[in-house]
Design a protein around this motif. Structure first.
Motif, PDB file in Angstrom:
ATOM      1  N   SER A 261     -41.690  13.687  46.786  1.00  0.00           N
ATOM      2  CA  SER A 261     -41.221  12.666  48.030  1.00  0.00           C
ATOM      3  C   SER A 261     -41.151  11.462  47.378  1.00  0.00           C
ATOM      4  CB  SER A 261     -42.300  12.931  48.890  1.00  0.00           C
ATOM      5  OG  SER A 261     -42.612  12.702  48.283  1.00  0.00           O
ATOM      6  N   THR A 262     -40.475  10.713  48.129  1.00  0.00           N
ATOM      7  CA  THR A 262     -40.096   8.831  47.978  1.00  0.00           C
ATOM      8  C   THR A 262     -41.189   8.604  48.495  1.00  0.00           C
ATOM      9  OG1 THR A 262     -38.311   9.435  50.011  1.00  0.00           O
ATOM     10  CG2 THR A 262     -37.000   9.955  47.963  1.00  0.00           C
ATOM     11  N   ASP A 263     -41.887   9.034  49.862  1.00  0.00           N
ATOM     12  CA  ASP A 263     -42.997   8.006  50.528  1.00  0.00           C
ATOM     13  C   ASP A 263     -44.168   8.624  50.570  1.00  0.00           C
ATOM     14  OD1 ASP A 263     -42.307  10.159  52.433  1.00  0.00           O
ATOM     15  OD2 ASP A 263     -41.097   8.643  53.635  1.00  0.00           O
ATOM     16  N   ASN A 264     -44.050   9.500  49.501  1.00  0.00           N
ATOM     17  CA  ASN A 264     -46.138  10.644  49.341  1.00  0.00           C
ATOM     18  C   ASN A 264     -46.065  11.128  50.842  1.00  0.00           C
ATOM     19  OD1 ASN A 264     -48.187  11.115  48.487  1.00  0.00           O
ATOM     20  ND2 ASN A 264     -48.921   9.167  48.712  1.00  0.00           N
ATOM     21  N   THR A 265     -45.187  11.512  51.352  1.00  0.00           N
ATOM     22  CA  THR A 265     -44.502  12.676  52.632  1.00  0.00           C
ATOM     23  C   THR A 265     -44.691  14.151  52.778  1.00  0.00           C
ATOM     24  OG1 THR A 265     -43.320  11.931  53.812  1.00  0.00           O
ATOM     25  CG2 THR A 265     -45.310  10.126  54.249  1.00  0.00           C
ATOM     26  N   VAL A 266     -45.501  15.291  53.021  1.00  0.00           N
ATOM     27  CA  VAL A 266     -44.497  16.264  53.050  1.00  0.00           C
ATOM     28  C   VAL A 266     -43.566  16.276  54.140  1.00  0.00           C
ATOM     29  CG1 VAL A 266     -45.077  18.810  53.974  1.00  0.00           C
ATOM     30  CG2 VAL A 266     -47.340  17.176  52.711  1.00  0.00           C
ATOM     31  N   LEU A 267     -43.680  15.598  55.043  1.00  0.00           N
ATOM     32  CA  LEU A 267     -42.613  15.355  56.083  1.00  0.00           C
ATOM     33  C   LEU A 267     -41.010  14.625  54.818  1.00  0.00           C
ATOM     34  CD1 LEU A 267     -40.833  16.063  58.776  1.00  0.00           C
ATOM     35  CD2 LEU A 267     -41.722  13.388  59.235  1.00  0.00           C
ATOM     36  N   ASP A 268     -41.418  14.096  54.222  1.00  0.00           N
ATOM     37  CA  ASP A 268     -39.674  13.504  53.758  1.00  0.00           C
ATOM     38  C   ASP A 268     -39.431  14.460  52.611  1.00  0.00           C
ATOM     39  OD1 ASP A 268     -38.622  11.165  52.520  1.00  0.00           O
ATOM     40  OD2 ASP A 268     -39.722  11.758  50.979  1.00  0.00           O
ATOM     41  N   LEU A 269     -40.188  15.726  52.089  1.00  0.00           N
ATOM     42  CA  LEU A 269     -40.309  16.230  51.079  1.00  0.00           C
ATOM     43  C   LEU A 269     -39.836  17.403  51.712  1.00  0.00           C
ATOM     44  CD1 LEU A 269     -40.710  17.610  48.462  1.00  0.00           C
ATOM     45  CD2 LEU A 269     -42.728  18.485  49.081  1.00  0.00           C
ATOM     46  N   ALA A 270     -39.619  17.545  53.474  1.00  0.00           N
ATOM     47  CA  ALA A 270     -39.005  19.106  53.724  1.00  0.00           C
ATOM     48  C   ALA A 270     -37.603  18.035  54.335  1.00  0.00           C
ATOM     49  CB  ALA A 270     -40.020  19.169  55.189  1.00  0.00           C
ATOM     50  N   LEU A 271     -37.494  16.936  54.704  1.00  0.00           N
ATOM     51  CA  LEU A 271     -35.880  16.494  55.054  1.00  0.00           C
ATOM     52  C   LEU A 271     -35.736  16.093  54.008  1.00  0.00           C
ATOM     53  CD1 LEU A 271     -36.948  14.889  58.474  1.00  0.00           C
ATOM     54  CD2 LEU A 271     -36.297  17.224  58.291  1.00  0.00           C
ATOM     55  N   GLY A 272     -35.723  15.676  53.361  1.00  0.00           N
ATOM     56  CA  GLY A 272     -34.924  15.576  51.709  1.00  0.00           C
ATOM     57  C   GLY A 272     -35.064  16.148  50.658  1.00  0.00           C
ATOM     58  N   TYR A 273     -35.659  16.038  49.702  1.00  0.00           N
ATOM     59  CA  TYR A 273     -35.464  16.558  48.711  1.00  0.00           C
ATOM     60  C   TYR A 273     -35.512  18.103  48.807  1.00  0.00           C
ATOM     61  CZ  TYR A 273     -36.249  18.703  43.423  1.00  0.00           C
ATOM     62  OH  TYR A 273     -36.158  19.598  42.467  1.00  0.00           O
ATOM     63  N   ASN A 274     -36.022  18.903  49.663  1.00  0.00           N
ATOM     64  CA  ASN A 274     -36.410  20.382  50.097  1.00  0.00           C
ATOM     65  C   ASN A 274     -35.512  20.520  50.771  1.00  0.00           C
ATOM     66  OD1 ASN A 274     -37.048  21.556  47.508  1.00  0.00           O
ATOM     67  ND2 ASN A 274     -39.369  20.271  48.375  1.00  0.00           N
ATOM     68  N   GLY A 275     -35.026  19.978  52.234  1.00  0.00           N
ATOM     69  CA  GLY A 275     -33.765  20.179  52.524  1.00  0.00           C
ATOM     70  C   GLY A 275     -32.300  19.133  52.809  1.00  0.00           C
ATOM     71  N   LEU A 276     -31.711  18.154  53.338  1.00  0.00           N
ATOM     72  CA  LEU A 276     -30.961  18.126  53.470  1.00  0.00           C
ATOM     73  C   LEU A 276     -30.474  18.027  51.904  1.00  0.00           C
ATOM     74  CD1 LEU A 276     -30.573  15.404  56.512  1.00  0.00           C
ATOM     75  CD2 LEU A 276     -30.403  17.923  56.582  1.00  0.00           C
ATOM     76  N   GLY A 277     -31.141  17.405  50.712  1.00  0.00           N
ATOM     77  CA  GLY A 277     -30.251  17.584  50.040  1.00  0.00           C
ATOM     78  C   GLY A 277     -30.077  18.160  49.130  1.00  0.00           C
ATOM     79  N   ARG A 278     -30.620  19.557  49.540  1.00  0.00           N
ATOM     80  CA  ARG A 278     -30.606  21.258  48.874  1.00  0.00           C
ATOM     81  C   ARG A 278     -29.227  21.262  49.580  1.00  0.00           C
ATOM     82  NH1 ARG A 278     -34.226  23.195  44.953  1.00  0.00           N
ATOM     83  NH2 ARG A 278     -36.364  22.169  44.991  1.00  0.00           N
ATOM     84  N   ILE A 279     -28.555  20.739  50.798  1.00  0.00           N
ATOM     85  CA  ILE A 279     -27.616  20.950  51.053  1.00  0.00           C
ATOM     86  C   ILE A 279     -26.372  19.993  50.752  1.00  0.00           C
ATOM     87  CG2 ILE A 279     -25.824  21.853  53.208  1.00  0.00           C
ATOM     88  CD1 ILE A 279     -28.620  23.319  53.324  1.00  0.00           C
ATOM     89  N   PHE A 280     -26.388  19.481  51.255  1.00  0.00           N
ATOM     90  CA  PHE A 280     -25.402  18.338  50.375  1.00  0.00           C
ATOM     91  C   PHE A 280     -25.363  17.430  49.317  1.00  0.00           C
ATOM     92  CE2 PHE A 280     -26.135  18.468  55.157  1.00  0.00           C
ATOM     93  CZ  PHE A 280     -24.793  19.405  55.579  1.00  0.00           C
ATOM     94  N   GLY A 281     -26.730  17.868  48.330  1.00  0.00           N
ATOM     95  CA  GLY A 281     -26.631  16.915  46.979  1.00  0.00           C
ATOM     96  C   GLY A 281     -27.665  15.515  47.835  1.00  0.00           C
ATOM     97  N   GLY A 282     -28.080  15.552  46.318  1.00  0.00           N
ATOM     98  CA  GLY A 282     -28.811  13.614  46.311  1.00  0.00           C
ATOM     99  C   GLY A 282     -30.193  14.128  46.576  1.00  0.00           C
ATOM    100  N   GLY A 283     -30.834  12.615  46.900  1.00  0.00           N
ATOM    101  CA  GLY A 283     -32.106  12.982  47.291  1.00  0.00           C
ATOM    102  C   GLY A 283     -33.224  13.765  46.338  1.00  0.00           C
TER     103      GLY A 283
END
Length: 612
Positions: A261-283
């Protein structure tokens, strides 16, 4: 040909315990238990050969077997520095097994193998209810033998539990559609919610198919169908959201940092690295479509052909061409069927799962690995089993017969192509499959089943062609050990792409760590070294920066404080610059240690004694 050839509801053959259908033929029960026994042998035999498998998850499972907070959050170390970059549901099972049986490679992997047996049983049950025991047995056997399934149900990645929960959800949807049952639909939502706690948004890829089949085929009014779907959606949110709420509301100072995560939260992990980042790259996502067609471990080039390419092809695509052909046939022949027709409902359920998941995997720009394909295997095998059964029932008509012949032929040809990618490995097998497949397809196309008892022989031969390629490659996969962060199926030892495993530490270094009384016997940048040290010594080893050393856990200031308090025994690393990443402090920590503590050697390894 009548368009109703495939439209009549398949005469179900549920077991006598169901109480809602005729008793199954006598051969069904022993065949079912034989399937489960064979699956158990395939997945449990010599299970410990792969050692720790993926040491990243192994160290977290070990930590969970030693400390309850580490178990709940999925920490990489019993000292609770940082979590894995996934939710912890799969680690809960492995950690509990380690507590009960003592932590070992066997106790860690047994839950994975049992999840495989359970997935086969559930897929059989789901397919059997609408398409009969023969189709159920084929679907279950094909799933068990799919190479990526034979790999992941003997490995310690989260994908084993995810696949089990997806199949469980599909079974609950089947039960829900039969009588418009909100109870079963809610249970399906709970299964997918816990799938989110296993691998986050990947679990949601089946939701369009689950919702659509209920909306189309449940035998009740539109208003009730919509209301039931709303209740199931609430079940998904509650089942997935409770953990996010607990973890993110927990005081950050008294829990591990949320890895990835970028802010030490599970929600950010879900939406960022393991979410939109998987689809569009980045994160934080590398690989995927940005790695080029030659990078097998990261999926190869994006596009519609990715599932058939060098990365995913031999993992899961053995029956994929046949599944696509069967889906097209099923949707065409049931186009005028009643709304509640179960054959068409099957096409929507399993076909929707297949199409949505395959398309997402094919066009993901972020990190994607070949073993993700295990989530496709149940849909592919169910689709082939159901379509094959229905087309065989319509074999008196030319069109269904030609579609079925096409499924057999394309399977034989594609198996030949896939096996030819390992051209030196038993070449006679691919030629035998090709020849047999062409002969069987020809016999089906010309209607040879009408000659006396030829029908049964042709049916058996068609099943043999369907299973042959995936059988030999699946068994070959289960027969060899696999390790590393990106295991690959096949007859050779699974390759390691990306981060390799750390070297086994010397006996002298292990003894030094075991003699430590500090909260962390040692610290090391990233998990490559920390995992092998912790797994071998059984002591807590701080993985500075998490998976690749790039997470800010601990910060340099926190690390210096831990050292001042005498909580870390040794620093073990390869110097500044190793594995550090954006946002992490592993480089700065390494430089500080080297500047302030003398180096010594234990068992040939350079270490820094951090104790006062």
């Amino acid at each position: 040909m009548s368009t109703s050839t495939l439209s009549a509801p398949a005469p179900a053959a549920p077991s006598t315990s169901d109480g809602d259908g005729p008793a199954a033929p006598r051969w069904v029960r022993p065949a079912f238990w034989g399937l489960l026994l064979g699956t158990a042998v395939l997945y449990l035999w010599n299970l410990g050969a792969s050692g720790w498998g993926n040491s990243f998850y192994a160290e977290a499972a070990q930590a969970g077997s030693l400390d309850w907070k580490a178990w709940f959050f999925g920490s990489l170390d019993p000292g609770n520095t940082i979590t894995v970059d996934k939710p912890p549901a799969s680690l809960w099972l492995m950690g509990l097994s380690g507590r009960v049986f003592g932590f070992s490679s066997w106790s860690m992997l047994v839950p994975q193998a049992l999840l495989g047996v359970g997935s086969v049983a559930l897929l059989y049950a789901a397919v059997r209810r609408w398409s009969g025991p023969g189709a159920g047995l084929f679907a279950g056997a094909a799933l068990a033998l799919t190479p990526v399934a034979a790999l992941m149900f003997r490995f310690n990645n989260p994908d084993a539990l995810l696949t089990f929960l997806l199949v469980l959800g599909a079974y609950c949807v089947v039960r829900a559609v039969e009588k418009a049952s909100p109870k079963w639909l809610v249970l399906a939502g709970v299964a997918i919610g816990f799938g989110f706690l296993t691998k986050m948004l990947q679990a949601f890829l089946v939701l369009p198919a689950f919702g659509l089949v209920y909306l189309i085929a449940a035998p009740t009014g539109l208003g009730k169908r919509l209301l039931h779907l709303l209740g199931a959606l609430v079940a998904v949110v509650v089942s997935a959201g409770w953990y996010i709420a607990v973890a993110d509301l927990w005081p950050a100072a008294s829990r591990p940092y949320i890895g990835g995560s970028t802010d030490n939260t599970v929600l950010d992990l879900a939406l960022g690295y393991n979410g939109l980042g998987r689809i569009f790259g980045g994160g934080g996502n590398g690989g995927g479509g940005n790695m080029g067609g030659g990078n097998v471990g990261f999926g190869g080039q994006t596009g519609i052909g990715r599932m058939f390419g060098d990365s995913f092809g031999t993992e899961v695509s053995w029956l994929l061409p046949a599944a696509v052909l069967g889906l097209l046939a099923g949707l065409w022949f049931t186009r005028w069927s009643p709304r509640t027709d179960r054959t068409r409902a099957s096409m929507v359920l399993w076909g929707g799962w297949l199409v949505v998941t395959a398309l997402v995997f094919s066009f993901m720009e972020g990190t994607v690995h070949p073993y993700y394909a295990v989530a496709l295997a149940p849909a592919i095998t169910a689709m082939v089993a159901i379509a094959g059964r229905e087309l065989w029932r319509g074999r008196a008509h030319v069109a269904p017969r030609l579609f079925l012949a096409g499924m057999v032929a394309v399977t034989a040809v594609w198996d030949y192509i896939l096996l030819d990618r390992s051209s030196d490995w038993h070449p006679v097998i691919r030629w035998a499959i090709l020849v047999l497949g062409i002969l069987v397809a020809s016999a089906i196309a010309v209607g040879a089943h009408e000659f006396r008892r030829a029908g049964r022989a042709i049916a058996v031969a068609a099943v043999a062609v369907g299973l042959a390629g995936t059988l030999v490659f699946g068994v070959a996969t289960a027969a060899v050990p696999h390790s590393g962060s990106i295991p690959i199926s096949g007859p050779a030892t699974g390759g390691v792409f990306g981060m390799p495993e750390g070297e086994t530490p010397s006996a002298e270094l292990v003894a030094a760590l075991q003699a430590s009384t500090e909260d962390w016997a040692a610290a090391s940048s990233g998990t490559r070294g920390a995992a092998s040290l912790q797994l071998t010594s059984g002591k807590s080893v701080m993985p500075i920066g998490g998976f690749n050393g790039g997470d800010p856990a601990p910060t340099p200031a926190q690390f210096r404080q831990y050292v001042a308090e005498g909580r870390i025994g040794y620093y073990i690393g390869e110097g500044a610059g190793r594995m550090g990443g954006p946002g992490g402090g592993s480089n700065e920590i390494a430089e500080w240690v080297q500047a302030n503590f003398p180096a010594t050697t234990i068992g040939g390894q350079t270490v820094y004694d951090l104790t006062p």
